[in-house]
Design a protein around this motif. Structure first.
Motif, PDB file in Angstrom:
ATOM      1  N   TYR A   1       0.819  -1.212   0.000  1.00 14.88           N
ATOM      2  CA  TYR A   1       0.000   0.000   0.000  1.00 14.88           C
ATOM      3  C   TYR A   1       0.851   1.260   0.000  1.00 14.88           C
ATOM      4  O   TYR A   1       0.480   2.271  -0.602  1.00 14.88           O
TER       5      TYR A   1
ATOM      6  N   PHE B   1       1.924   2.081  -3.576  1.00 16.78           N
ATOM      7  CA  PHE B   1       0.848   2.759  -4.296  1.00 16.78           C
ATOM      8  C   PHE B   1       0.694   4.204  -3.803  1.00 16.78           C
ATOM      9  O   PHE B   1       0.484   5.129  -4.600  1.00 16.78           O
ATOM     10  N   TYR B   2       0.795   4.386  -2.492  1.00 21.09           N
ATOM     11  CA  TYR B   2       0.638   5.714  -1.905  1.00 21.09           C
ATOM     12  C   TYR B   2       1.671   6.693  -2.440  1.00 21.09           C
ATOM     13  O   TYR B   2       1.338   7.796  -2.881  1.00 21.09           O
TER      14      TYR B   2
ATOM     15  N   ALA C   1       3.439   6.545  -5.097  1.00 19.04           N
ATOM     16  CA  ALA C   1       3.261   6.804  -6.527  1.00 19.04           C
ATOM     17  C   ALA C   1       2.191   7.868  -6.745  1.00 19.04           C
ATOM     18  O   ALA C   1       2.369   8.792  -7.552  1.00 19.04           O
ATOM     19  N   ALA C   2       1.061   7.747  -6.034  1.00 20.71           N
ATOM     20  CA  ALA C   2       0.004   8.761  -6.134  1.00 20.71           C
ATOM     21  C   ALA C   2       0.484  10.106  -5.614  1.00 20.71           C
ATOM     22  O   ALA C   2       0.168  11.158  -6.179  1.00 20.71           O
TER      23      ALA C   2
ATOM     24  N   PHE D   1      -6.913  -0.199   0.555  1.00 23.33           N
ATOM     25  CA  PHE D   1      -6.304   0.290  -0.679  1.00 23.33           C
ATOM     26  C   PHE D   1      -6.783   1.709  -0.993  1.00 23.33           C
ATOM     27  O   PHE D   1      -5.970   2.607  -1.272  1.00 23.33           O
ATOM     28  N   TRP D   2      -8.091   1.910  -0.962  1.00 24.08           N
ATOM     29  CA  TRP D   2      -8.618   3.224  -1.309  1.00 24.08           C
ATOM     30  C   TRP D   2      -8.304   4.260  -0.236  1.00 24.08           C
ATOM     31  O   TRP D   2      -8.190   5.454  -0.538  1.00 24.08           O
TER      32      TRP D   2
ATOM     33  N   TRP E   1      -5.409   4.388   1.405  1.00 22.94           N
ATOM     34  CA  TRP E   1      -4.049   4.801   1.083  1.00 22.94           C
ATOM     35  C   TRP E   1      -4.017   5.664  -0.174  1.00 22.94           C
ATOM     36  O   TRP E   1      -3.303   6.676  -0.221  1.00 22.94           O
ATOM     37  N   MET E   2      -4.775   5.277  -1.186  1.00 20.83           N
ATOM     38  CA  MET E   2      -4.787   6.065  -2.418  1.00 20.83           C
ATOM     39  C   MET E   2      -5.392   7.443  -2.175  1.00 20.83           C
ATOM     40  O   MET E   2      -4.905   8.454  -2.711  1.00 20.83           O
TER      41      MET E   2
END
Length: 205
Positions: free
Chosen positions: A46, A49-50, A52-53, A127-128, A130-131
């Protein structure tokens, strides 16, 4: 799978991921190392992904300011070194060393093993979450330097602060926030965590 040395020889062990000499070692493998690694892997995935966003969100908002012309906001080298040099070691330290409970507590409280079955650290909601944080923190990292410095800041030499200079201020915020965020998730912060965080920040600066 888990292989056990037995009377049939080492056939099961040779094709297994983990080899045990006795059944009693299975308890620690599952309750201690299994649970630790479940949480660590979830954090590592996670966080990747975080960050990267977090890195691309300022570029997305900058696209509105440049009429979606494709103009870069950062120097190209910062894109290339962000993952391998500026944010890699601290997440590796978290994914290898982090322990939210001690070995003794994990063995005394086997009910903690159900964290995995109950998807306590790994789910679509996580997931959402963290995003969402990545997008929100990226927007803040874009807005704060832009609001503080503006588009036409004059330097002591008489020159104006350029586009890429402003982009590097934004990237500095991104790198700093990325490290602070992962430290908030770590249950125990060691000297190695601090060394990697300081090293990454000094390397960027």
């Amino acid at each position: 799978g888990v292989g056990l040395f037995g009377l049939e020889g080492a056939q099961a062990v040779n094709s297994a991921d983990y080899a045990l000499a006795q059944f009693r070692f299975l308890r620690e493998l599952l309750l201690v190392h299994g649970r630790w690694n479940y949480r660590r892997v979830a954090l590592c995935v996670y966080y990747i992904f975080y960050k990267a966003a977090l890195m691309v969100t300022p570029q997305f908002y900058f696209a509105f300011a440049c009429a979606f012309s494709g103009q870069n906001f950062y120097y190209e080298w910062t894109y290339q070194v962000f993952n391998p040099l500026l944010t890699s070691c601290v997440v590796i330290a978290a994914a290898v060393l982090d322990q939210d409970v001690s070995r003794a507590d994990a063995l005394k409280r086997p009910e903690l093993f159900f964290d995995g079955l109950e998807r306590k650290y790994h789910s679509h909601a996580w997931f959402w979450k963290w995003m969402g944080e990545g997008f929100a923190h990226g927007a803040i990292c874009y807005a704060v330097p832009l609001g503080a410095l503006g588009a036409g800041v004059g330097l002591s030499s008489g020159e104006a602060l350029g586009l890429f200079a402003l982009g590097e201020y934004v990237m500095a915020c991104v790198v700093f926030v990325a490290h602070v965020r992962v430290l908030f998730e770590c249950a125990n912060i060691t000297a190695l965590h601090v060394f990697f965080v300081v090293g990454h920040l000094v390397m960027y600066w």
